[in-house]
Design an enzyme around this catalytic site. Structure first.
Site, short mmCIF file in Angstrom:
data_model
loop_
_atom_site.label_atom_id
_atom_site.label_comp_id
_atom_site.label_asym_id
_atom_site.label_seq_id
_atom_site.Cartn_x
_atom_site.Cartn_y
_atom_site.Cartn_z
CB SER A 46 -1.03 0.52 1.01
OG SER A 46 -1.90 1.31 1.29
CG HIS B 91 -4.41 -1.68 -2.01
ND1 HIS B 91 -4.87 -2.34 -1.23
CD2 HIS B 91 -4.04 -0.72 -1.58
CE1 HIS B 91 -4.53 -1.38 0.25
NE2 HIS B 91 -4.04 -0.62 0.52
#
EC number: 3.4.21.92
Length: 226
Positions: A122, A147
């Protein structure tokens, strides 16, 4: 409860709170070194800092971001012409904490070498990719996860929900731009990939352009790794 709106992070117990000092999580061995000035006592983090290495091994939140930014600025003031190494093993975290570290990495004068050990997920994946081109690395069994930002905001006035939705879209666009800037992957492919969790091996991250090389030992790369 979402502690970090727009980041997808949730509250943790005090024992899991990674922004706390390392000493509060487990016992860190300390060692003594004799110098010309006398005896000095170190912990591993202090020794790494002395060698211009910042170890980001926690969740990225406001506390850890402030720690990293302070170290970057301090090391720059000590010697603006020597590289700074950032070793990463982080599950990611807050988007605003990410951008604070990211902007500081771009702001300081020294080159920033990034090394993924374990995982860069992330927000941490962005920091890995944001290192100086040619100096972004990963160990063979490391993994990278990218993501889209997400939020669990589902209640409130319509106007508040609209504001939250627009902010998520803004953060997603900013995230896409960062990934496109620091990789060799077209932004259209990035938009498609971050719809769901995209897990990359070290080899995949190299092909994606998020890192420049995979390293397995210092012996092969003594000049590159601090």
């Amino acid at each position: 409860m979402n502690d970090y709106p727009g980041s997808g992070l949730h509250a943790r117990t005090q024992a899991e709170y990674t922004g706390a000092r390392a000493e509060s999580r487990y016992v860190i061995p300390r060692f003594v070194e004799r110098t010309s000035q006398g005896v000095r006592e170190y912990d591993p983090y202090a020794k790494l800092f002395e060698e211009r290495v910042i170890f980001l091994g926690v969740q990225i939140d406001d506390a850890s971001a402030n720690d990293v930014m302070a170290q970057l600025l301090c090391l720059e003031s000590m010697d603006p012409d020597r590289d700074i190494s950032v070793y990463i093993n982080s599950p990611g975290g807050s988007f605003t904490a990410l951008t604070a570290i990211y902007d500081t990495m771009q702001f300081v004068k020294p080159d920033i070498q990034t090394v993924c050990m374990g995982q860069a997920a992330s927000a941490a994946a962005i920091l890995l990719a944001a290192g100086t081109p040619g100096k972004r690395m990963a160990l063979p069994n490391a993994r990278v996860l990218i993501h889209q930002p997400y939020s669990e905001t589902g209640r409130g006035q319509v106007s508040d929900l609209e504001i939250a939705a627009n902010e998520i879209l803004r953060m997603r666009s900013q995230l896409e731009d960062m990934l496109a800037k620091h990789s060799t992957t077209p932004i259209e492919k990035i938009r498609e990939d971050i719809e769901r969790d995209k897990i990359l091996t070290a080899e995949d991250a190299l092909a994606y352009g998020l890192i420049d090389q995979i390293i397995s030992t210092r012996k092969m790369n003594n000049s590159a790794v601090a």
